[in-house]
Every structure is written in structure tokens, then in C-alpha cells.
Design an enzyme around this catalytic site. Sequence first.
Site, PDB file in Angstrom:
ATOM      1  N   THR A  23      40.821  34.465  39.393  1.00 40.68           N
ATOM      2  CA  THR A  23      40.483  35.883  39.255  1.00 40.68           C
ATOM      3  C   THR A  23      38.989  36.120  39.130  1.00 40.68           C
ATOM      4  OG1 THR A  23      40.883  35.742  36.857  1.00 40.68           O
ATOM      5  CG2 THR A  23      42.721  36.444  38.241  1.00 40.68           C
ATOM      6  N   CYS A  24      38.271  35.173  38.502  1.00 37.49           N
ATOM      7  CA  CYS A  24      36.820  35.352  38.350  1.00 37.49           C
ATOM      8  C   CYS A  24      36.113  35.353  39.702  1.00 37.49           C
ATOM      9  CB  CYS A  24      36.239  34.259  37.462  1.00 37.49           C
ATOM     10  SG  CYS A  24      36.888  34.249  35.786  1.00 37.49           S
ATOM     11  N   ASP A  25      36.682  34.638  40.655  1.00 36.32           N
ATOM     12  CA  ASP A  25      36.075  34.529  41.979  1.00 36.32           C
ATOM     13  C   ASP A  25      36.737  35.436  43.009  1.00 36.32           C
ATOM     14  OD1 ASP A  25      34.381  32.529  41.021  1.00 36.32           O
ATOM     15  OD2 ASP A  25      35.852  30.963  41.457  1.00 36.32           O
TER      16      ASP A  25
END
Length: 228
Positions: free
Chosen positions: A165-167
Site C-alpha cells: 500500500t505504501c508504494d
Amino acid sequence: AAAAAGFERYVTTLSDGAMSETHVGGGAQRIASVQRYAAEAVRTRLYESALPLRALACGLASVLPVGPLRLFTAREAELLLCGTHEVNLRLFKRHTDLGDCPSKMQAMFWRVLESFSHAERRQFVAFVSGQSRLPNPEDFPRFSVSRYYHYGSGDVDDVLPTSATCDFRLTLPQYSTEAIMRERLLFAITHCAAIDTDYDDIEEAESADVSGESLGGGGGGGGGGGGG
């Protein structure tokens, strides 16, 4: 009239079902003026949430410059801060990089997303980004889909997709059929709850430190979701 609504004194029902006086001491006074009662009841209902809304405004002001927000309508401010509620696949496609995925796999992926309901598309967005709404078109980040290379002895059709999700990234196995891809994606986006339970993990760890230091460590399990 107040009497017709079941009220004989200066009280009214709030949104949570609780009774409230329309003015101090109103619960002990019989209604002498319907006009006064109606005006006070409307004012009481309008301002019943004034205190929590003031706290919300203070919290918003601590992280955002609220002055410029006055330039926007409520709908414009919602779009600016929260993104759009509807998952626009045409916009999504323009900001998606499918990298090393073969063309057949790419076409299969978009057909699967097109077959999803609006609710399922929002679940998919939450699975790959941690939030259920897409950002503004002007602020749309690049979404990437990477092919999962299967080197094990098992069947690749049994492997679930994963996300970072961070990327804003999805790792997707090259399934043999569109139906299997759809089934595996639906399973992952429906059953992956890890995205929203970061604090639960912290609380569980702290609880284990306090009450279960003698417990042995365990191994992790597999899953469809991912973090940053």
C-alpha cells in the site's frame, strides 16, 4: 403543534433519541406559545452538535490551513481532501503501469476490474492503497502492477495476489484463466483486513509483553494483503 407531537413542555428529541430542554428550566414549563416552542426546538436541534463540530474544526485546523477552505464548496472540499467516491477505471488506466505483465494478462486484469461492482472496486483500491477512494486526478500517483514469478512446485493458480500500500503496487500471479484471476482477487480484497489493523497489532504486542512473556513465538501465516 407541540401538543400534537406529544410535547406539552419546552423539550424536544435530539438525534440520538435523548430528550433535551429547549431552554434552561423548559422541562418544568408548560408551552404557552407554539411559535416560541417551534423556534427553540429548531435552534436546539441545529446546535446540538456544536461542541463536537467545534472540536472537529480545531483538529482540522491543526493539520490544514482552514482559511483557504472557505474558497471551496463543501463538495469541492470533500473531493480535494478525500478524493472521489467512484472508482473511475478510465482514469485508473491512465495512471497504471503494468510493467512486465504480458499483454494477455493485462487485458485479463482490466476485464476483471470492469466486472467488479462499485463496492468491489472500492475494496480493490483499499487493498492496493490503504484507502477506499481514489485521489484527485491532479494528484493521482502512479499505480503499478508487477507479475509474480512462481518458482515453487505448487500451482500458480493457488497463489493469492499481494499488495504494497505504501508504494501503491499490486503483485499479481499470471493465472491460467480470467475466472481464476477474478476469484483470487475477490478473495484477497474481501478477506484481507490487515491494512486497517496496524494499531491492533501494536496493542496485541503490548498486551503480550505485559501478560504473556512466557509464551513462545509463533510463525507467520500467508495472506493476500500487504502493508507499505
